[in-house]
Design a protein around this motif. Structure first.
Motif, short mmCIF file in Angstrom:
data_model
loop_
_atom_site.label_atom_id
_atom_site.label_comp_id
_atom_site.label_asym_id
_atom_site.label_seq_id
_atom_site.Cartn_x
_atom_site.Cartn_y
_atom_site.Cartn_z
N ILE A 77 0.84 -1.20 0.00
CA ILE A 77 0.00 0.00 0.00
C ILE A 77 0.87 1.25 0.00
O ILE A 77 1.68 1.46 0.90
N LYS B 91 1.02 4.97 0.53
CA LYS B 91 0.17 5.88 1.28
C LYS B 91 0.31 7.33 0.87
O LYS B 91 1.39 7.89 0.90
N LYS B 92 -0.79 7.91 0.46
CA LYS B 92 -0.89 9.34 0.13
C LYS B 92 0.31 9.90 -0.62
O LYS B 92 0.95 10.85 -0.14
N LYS C 4 -6.96 2.57 -6.57
CA LYS C 4 -6.95 3.72 -5.66
C LYS C 4 -8.02 3.54 -4.61
O LYS C 4 -9.18 3.25 -4.94
N GLN D 184 -6.99 8.09 -0.52
CA GLN D 184 -5.78 8.74 -1.05
C GLN D 184 -4.62 7.76 -1.19
O GLN D 184 -3.51 8.14 -1.52
N ASN D 185 -4.91 6.48 -0.90
CA ASN D 185 -3.86 5.47 -1.00
C ASN D 185 -3.99 4.65 -2.28
O ASN D 185 -5.05 4.63 -2.91
N TYR D 186 -2.91 3.97 -2.61
CA TYR D 186 -2.91 3.09 -3.77
C TYR D 186 -2.53 1.67 -3.33
O TYR D 186 -1.49 1.47 -2.71
N VAL D 187 -3.41 0.72 -3.65
CA VAL D 187 -3.18 -0.66 -3.25
C VAL D 187 -2.64 -1.46 -4.43
O VAL D 187 -3.32 -1.60 -5.45
#
Length: 289
Positions: A7, A9-10, A49, A52-55
């Motif tokens: 993940i 994060k932001k 997305k 605001q995180n990207y997995v």
DNA sequence: GTCCAGGGAATCA
DNA sequence: TGATTCCATGGA
């Protein structure tokens, strides 16, 4: 292989559409849920997305999934600083950067980038993607993940016995012989990719790339910029870049008559060591907006 | 039917 | 060096 997850994060500079649809890569596809799935090296990954995180979810030989992602997505570079510096140049840069603010320039495999951009010559992006997909499906390795089949980009060895006619059947058109010749040159060591990656002299690397069949000035610059060679100072000039540079700065009546050297000179004077990034923001903005 | 696409190579001045 | 022409293919 075990599925892995990471993940991010932001991140300040990171947008899936900007990264995957700015024209630098051809093997990432948008899914119905808005996420993107793609393949690089032996990695098959989906990025979604969430807030605001990207997995990042997928399969990766490297047990250090984060390291692999860090490298490919150029996460160690400070794009905020780059954008700030370029935004000061003029209002056009500011506008185009605002439009493509989530762009990151990927560190793509050198060999794959060479072949991909030979295929790109006088071609359009959907068709380039189709050819690369067929090339991978026919000669690459199959990887199964999540009930789907994916194919790695074929190595020089995997293309060893492929004939010009077989390339033609994949839809390569007149680029068939170029692919055939360049693959041969790389396989027999006429052009040593490892040496290129270790050579800090951009001029020398560029000249060596230009000896490959199907690699002219524009393709060479794309390879230098979009592969893990990562030369951010080069300024690839295609029809779109010529168009936008003429519209904004040169204002010639017939854009096809604009001198390439004039554009190069202007780009270097205006954007300096960050010309490649400037090119990418302008290209993306002019083509999409 | 015509034009165009992230151009390069061959040819000619 | 610089300008022209040809090159497959498929979508608009």
């Amino acid at each position: 292989m075990q599925e892995q997850q990471y993940i991010l994060k932001k991140p300040e500079t990171f947008d899936l559409k900007d990264i995957f649809e700015c024209g630098q890569c051809f093997r990432w596809n948008k899914q119905e849920n808005g996420s993107y799935t793609g393949i690089w090296k032996e990695n098959v990954v989906n990025i979604k997305k969430e807030g605001q995180n990207y997995v990042f979810t997928g399969i990766c030989k490297n047990e250090n999934f984060e390291e692999e992602i860090q490298k490919y997505f150029d996460l160690d570079r400070n794009y905020e600083q780059i954008k700030n510096e370029l935004s000061k140049k003029d209002k056009y840069m500011k506008t185009s950067i605002q439009y493509g603010k989530g762009i990151r320039i990927l560190n793509q495999d050198l060999w794959e980038t060479i072949i991909s951009f030979i295929i790109s010559a006088n071609n359009n992006i959907p068709r380039i993607k189709g050819i690369i997909e067929r090339l991978s499906k026919t000669y690459g390795n199959k990887i199964e993940w999540n009930g789907e089949e994916y194919y790695t980009f074929p190595t020089p060895e995997q293309l060893k016995n492929v004939t010009i006619e077989e390339y033609r059947k994949l839809g390569l058109g007149f680029r068939d012989i170029r692919l055939y010749e360049t693959t041969k040159m790389i396989r027999n060591g006429e052009v040593n990719l490892k040496e290129l990656e270790e050579n800090p002299n951009t001029i020398e690397v560029r000249e060596k790339l230009l000896t490959l069949s199907g690699v002219g000035p524009k393709v060479a610059d794309c390879i230098l910029l979009f592969s893990d060679l990562k030369r951010l100072e080069v300024f690839p000039i295609d029809v779109w870049v010529r168009r936008v540079m003429n519209d904004l700065y040169i204002k010639e009546e017939d854009e096809t008559k604009v001198n390439k050297k004039q554009i190069e000179k202007l780009a270097k004077a205006k954007f300096g060591d960050l010309a490649g990034l400037a090119q990418q923001y302008l290209f993306y903005w002019r083509r999409e907006a």
